[in-house]
Design a protein around this motif. Structure first.
Motif, PDB file in Angstrom:
ATOM      1  N   ASP A  67      -5.507 -17.901   0.509  1.00 51.69           N
ATOM      2  CA  ASP A  67      -4.424 -18.837   0.825  1.00 51.69           C
ATOM      3  C   ASP A  67      -3.164 -18.509   0.029  1.00 51.69           C
ATOM      4  O   ASP A  67      -2.038 -18.597   0.542  1.00 51.69           O
ATOM      5  CB  ASP A  67      -4.866 -20.275   0.542  1.00 51.69           C
ATOM      6  N   ASP A 102     -11.281 -18.120  -1.255  1.00 53.43           N
ATOM      7  CA  ASP A 102     -10.454 -18.778  -0.247  1.00 53.43           C
ATOM      8  C   ASP A 102      -9.108 -19.212  -0.824  1.00 53.43           C
ATOM      9  O   ASP A 102      -8.074 -19.117  -0.142  1.00 53.43           O
ATOM     10  CB  ASP A 102     -11.199 -19.973   0.352  1.00 53.43           C
ATOM     11  N   ARG A 162      -4.565 -15.244   7.585  1.00 52.18           N
ATOM     12  CA  ARG A 162      -4.549 -16.609   7.043  1.00 52.18           C
ATOM     13  C   ARG A 162      -3.240 -17.322   7.373  1.00 52.18           C
ATOM     14  O   ARG A 162      -3.230 -18.512   7.707  1.00 52.18           O
ATOM     15  CB  ARG A 162      -4.762 -16.577   5.531  1.00 52.18           C
TER      16      ARG A 162
END
Length: 433
Positions: free
Chosen positions: A202, A198, A31
């Protein structure tokens, strides 16, 4: 003529053992690099279903398996070479500890000249991280590109670790996480079960600190591109295979789906948990593994789905049931809480969940079409008087492994097959015998 090649920055992310945070770190690093504008692909070492699903969410692309035995060195090289054409960075998550297994993650790294990035849990140590890193590097040896120290408590803690690394770079650190990727008996939970996944990925990426100067100094790894891809005969041309796919039946290698399509099959998916019947156009049925024990009550009440499977079996449809797929075809399933749930009854006997691991490891199934490779991993036992028609062979010691049960056109086992290891043998699983 010069051989065609592709190249990318590649690291194999490993550790001293399971539980060090390899998957969390791999996902966070992916990421972070994507946020920096890098194109990232991830692979997983060895047989695994759950980590690749989580890593796919982290990088946005399917995560294939790499394994010198199950996948094979030529196929693994082809996967890496193809990915290097499309990505700036390739992350390979190892399995267990760096030197565990035969072949091990270290064997894979050496086979392709890939540097190793060690993830070490520093939560209960400081300077000793350096000793562990040197041991990992020198035991093999391997090219140890550096260390990411996981579960760091403070900046002072990180400095103590960095000062102890000597000639091994501390490429990064990850602070002790308030929220980590949740797990259960077979590993991580499925991605769709994690709320705000998600956002969590992050957050982990933001918490991961990377020495970008040291990272940028890592060399590119070059892979030779095959002149021509091996042609797979279209043995399943004109056939439609129905595949159960939901939270109870989620354990499918992406390569298995690719192999079936290369064999000419059309794939259609349906959800037993939604009580969906087998699609009417299906010529064969694939019930993969998953977590049926967590959804036994729902599956027991899915009458339309049950009726369609029983009708398909009675009509002579080829059915492949792997692990969890086999469990639902028995007479009953006893879950972790001791509750008994009626299943389809196509296989005489009952499945009982148990607290300890029942079987784990690489195995193969041999028949007239050669050796089909794969693995087994389950916490249940099948109590039956049904006589096996064949047995797999354990890769580790060549002793008998999982039983293969056949009733009519139904084949069921705890064995998870990796279809691409033998497309010809795999095609036969979906054709009438």
């Amino acid at each position: 003529m010069l051989a065609k090649t592709s190249s990318a920055k590649v690291v194999l992310i490993s550790a001293i053992a399971s539980g060090q945070g390899k998957t969390t770190t791999t996902a966070a690093l992916a990421r972070k690099l994507i946020k920096l504008g890098q194109r990232v692909r991830i692979f997983k070492t060895g047989p695994d279903f759950i980590d690749p699903m989580m890593l796919e969410r982290a990088c946005g692309a399917p995560v294939q398996s790499l394994d010198l035995w199950m996948v094979g060195k030529p196929a693994s090289q082809a996967l890496l070479a193809h990915a290097a054409q499309e990505a700036d960075v390739i992350l390979i998550e190892g399995v267990m500890g760096l030197y565990d297994g035969n072949p091990s993650s270290a064997d894979l790294a050496r086979a392709f000249g890939v540097p190793v990035l060690a993830v070490l849990d520093a939560s209960a140590m400081a300077q000793t991280v350096g000793a562990l890193a040197m041991g990992l590097r020198d035991f093999g040896p391997v090219h140890l590109a550096g260390v990411i120290a996981n579960r760091i408590a403070s900046e002072g803690h990180a400095k103590m670790v960095a000062d102890a690394m000597r000639d091994i770079p501390l490429l990064g650190s990850l602070r002790r996480q308030d929220q980590a990727l949740p797990e259960r008996h077979l590993g991580l939970v499925l991605p769709e079960e994690v709320g705000q996944l998600d956002a969590l990925l992050d957050q982990l990426a933001d918490q991961l600190t990377i020495d970008m100067d040291a990272w940028n100094e890592l060399p590119l790894t070059e892979f030779a591109l095959a002149d021509e891809a091996e042609v797979v005969p279209a043995l399943l041309q004109g056939k439609t295979i129905a595949i159960a796919r939901d939270a109870a039946f989620a354990f499918v290698y992406p390569a298995n789906l690719d192999c079936l399509r290369q064999l000419g099959a059309e794939l259609v998916f349906f959800s037993p948990l939604a009580n969906q019947a087998i699609p009417a156009q299906a010529d064969a049925l694939y019930l993969p593994g998953g977590y049926p024990e967590l959804h036994a009550q729902t599956l027991a009440g899915a009458t339309e789905w049950q009726a369609s499977v029983c009708a398909a079996h009675a009509a002579g449809m080829p059915i492949l049931a792997e692990c969890g797929g086999m469990m639902v075809l028995t007479e009953s399933l006893t879950d972790q809480q001791g509750a008994h749930w009626p299943m389809l009854g196509l296989l005489p006997g009952r499945v009982v969940m148990q607290p300890r691991l029942a079987a784990l490891g690489a195995q193969s199934l041999a028949d007239d079409h050669g050796e089909l490779r794969g693995h087994t991993f389950h916490y249940s036992r099948f109590e039956t008087e049904l006589i096996p028609q064949a047995q797999t062979i354990k890769h580790s010691n060549q002793e008998p492994g999982e039983a293969i049960y056949r009733i009519g056109q139904l084949q069921a086992s705890y064995f998870h097959a990796y279809f691409s290891s033998n497309p010809l043998a795999s095609a036969q699983l979906f054709l009438k015998r």
